[in-house]
Design an enzyme around this catalytic site. Structure first.
Site, short mmCIF file in Angstrom:
data_model
loop_
_atom_site.label_atom_id
_atom_site.label_comp_id
_atom_site.label_asym_id
_atom_site.label_seq_id
_atom_site.Cartn_x
_atom_site.Cartn_y
_atom_site.Cartn_z
CG PHE A 149 9.15 -1.41 -1.85
CD1 PHE A 149 8.69 -2.65 -2.22
CD2 PHE A 149 8.56 -0.79 -0.75
CE1 PHE A 149 7.66 -3.29 -1.51
CE2 PHE A 149 7.54 -1.41 -0.04
CZ PHE A 149 7.10 -2.66 -0.42
CG ASP A 153 7.69 6.33 -1.44
OD1 ASP A 153 7.70 6.58 -0.22
OD2 ASP A 153 7.32 5.23 -1.90
CE LYS A 176 7.69 1.23 5.76
NZ LYS A 176 8.10 1.24 4.38
C1 LIG Z 1 7.16 0.79 3.27
C2 LIG Z 1 7.19 1.59 2.02
C3 LIG Z 1 6.03 1.75 1.23
C4 LIG Z 1 4.74 1.03 1.52
O1 LIG Z 1 4.21 1.33 2.75
P1 LIG Z 1 3.10 0.34 3.40
O2 LIG Z 1 2.68 1.03 4.64
O3 LIG Z 1 3.79 -0.97 3.64
O4 LIG Z 1 2.02 0.21 2.38
C5 LIG Z 1 6.12 2.56 0.12
N1 LIG Z 1 7.26 3.17 -0.21
C6 LIG Z 1 8.39 3.04 0.52
C7 LIG Z 1 9.62 3.77 0.11
C8 LIG Z 1 8.39 2.23 1.64
O5 LIG Z 1 9.51 2.07 2.35
#
Ligand SMILES: *Cc1c(COP(=O)(O)O)cnc(C)c1O
Length: 400
Positions: free
Chosen positions: A140, A225, A254
């Site tokens: 994700f 990520d 985040k």
């Molecule tokens: C939440 C998340 C994203 C996307 O972030 P947004 O601010 O919702 O675009 C990408 N990678 C990971 C691992 C995430 O948890």
């Protein structure tokens, strides 16, 4: 208005692209949220880790108000007096020489992809537009059309094509599978150190180390990520530190703003980040002074309240308490720091009904995929609060 009326309004006038728990939150403080009927809940999700510092942290709130009074947006056509300080503080905290600020996590993943491609053409010498990026099944990384092009979740993808080429998908937690896909056109490997959305999937020890080594041997960039796992969530500043590696590019978001404002960033050293030239990439709001001031305060809270250590200690305690719970439904409890998944047996009837039962009893959590209850409270959670929550979890995990 009562909760029912708010829900009816939202359903009538808003797109139905989410299936939220029917709790209408009106205010929040620390680890607690309050609904419009005055009920209190423990936030066991913390906006997928964006609220690591807790709701409405006073230090971040103060920074937001203070900055909002002075200047909120300059655009990058001009400079401001917050962004340089955020860059410097990010560098000192993370050890990366440079950063690029964006807003949402997905935008920073896109930025990392662009950076890797640019490096592929300008430094590695891959022929124009032939660069490939290897990603993992179950990933994700966000919701843009490029990013969903390499999602393996039909729900995120079906009906949204045509898809962006240039991505190869390999099983997660299998370093050799990555090695087999590498060709002279491989620019980068992009992965999560723990797959949060896939259900808190923790790869076996040595995986990240092996991937990093494979990347290094083949002159391939490693992009990690850390949007969900980073900034302390797993008991280290970054989850990749558990394996002693150092990726070429790190993506954060985040908790970078403590839940106040969308701020994300890409981190890399100068030889890489220096490749971007004026005009090649940007964002109207990216790096704005309000976001930068908020992020500076959010980072300060992580440092001053030692939230990384706290996540490690409270995470170990919570995991231990959860593992002791007898339940006919639980298949496995796993986690690192305060990123914990309770995987239910397939016959348990799905995680959703357990999340609804928890809601009834004052705990907010969210199912991730069918069978996993994700537990990721703010990192400021303390032992008494965990001790309050565990018997409730025990009760719910034993409902028929
Ligand atoms: C939440 C998340 C994203 C996307 O972030 P947004 O601010 O919702 O675009 C990408 N990678 C990971 C691992 C995430 O948890």
């Amino acid at each position: 208005m009562n909760a029912k009326e708010y829900i009816a309004l939202e359903d009538r006038y808003g797109a139905h692209n989410y299936h939220p728990l029917d709790v209408v939150i009106e205010r929040a403080q620390g680890v607690w949220v309050y609904d419009v009927e005055g009920r209190r809940y423990l936030d066991f999700l913390s906006a997928y880790s964006a609220l690591s510092q807790g709701h409405v942290h006073p230090v971040i709130l103060e920074a937001l108000i203070e900055q909002a009074r002075r200047v909120t947006l300059t655009s990058r056509a001009f400079r401001n007096d917050q962004l340089p300080l955020l860059y410097k503080e990010l560098s000192e905290m993370t050890g990366y020489e440079m950063a690029l600020l964006m807003n949402s996590g997905a935008e920073s993943v896109e930025t990392a992809i662009k950076l890797a491609r640019k490096w592929a053409y300008q430094v590695k010498g891959i022929s124009r537009h032939q660069a490939e990026i290897i990603v993992c099944a179950g990933n994700f990384h966000g919701r843009t059309t490029t990013i969903i092009s390499f999602s393996t979740e039909p729900l995120y993808r079906d009906d949204f094509g045509p898809f962006m080429p240039g991505f190869l998908i390999t099983p997660y937690a299998d370093a050799e599978a990555i090695a087999r896909l590498i060709t002279p056109n491989t620019a980068a490997v992009l992965l999560e150190p723990i797959q949060g959305e896939a259900g808190v999937v923790i790869p076996p020890k040595g995986y990240l180390k092996n991937v990093a080594e494979i990347c290094r041997r083949n002159n391939v960039l490693l992009i990690v990520d850390e949007i969900q796992t980073g900034l302390g969530r797993t008991g280290k500043l970054f989850a990749y530190e558990h394996e002693g590696i150092r990726p070429d590019i790190v993506v954060i978001g985040k908790a970078l703003s403590g839940g106040f404002y969308p701020v994300s960033a890409v981190l890399a050293d100068r030889p890489l980040m220096g490749l971007f030239q004026p005009g090649e990439h940007g964002s109207t709001f990216g790096g704005n002074p309000l976001g930068a001031a908020v992020a500076r305060a959010a980072l300060r809270v992580i440092r001053e309240e030692q939230l990384v250590d706290r996540a490690r200690e409270m995470g170990a305690y919570l995991l231990e308490r959860l593992a002791e719970i007898p339940s006919p439904h639980v298949k496995e409890v796993r986690g690192r720091g305060l990123l914990i998944g309770i995987e239910l047996k397939p016959e348990a009837g799905g995680a959703r009904r357990f999340c609804e039962a928890l809601q009834q009893r004052g705990i907010l959590s969210k199912e991730t995929h069918e069978n996993v209850i994700r537990i990721a409270p703010p990192l400021i959670i303390d032992k008494p609060t965990i001790d309050w929550a565990v018997p409730i979890l025990q009760e719910v995990l034993n409902v028929r």
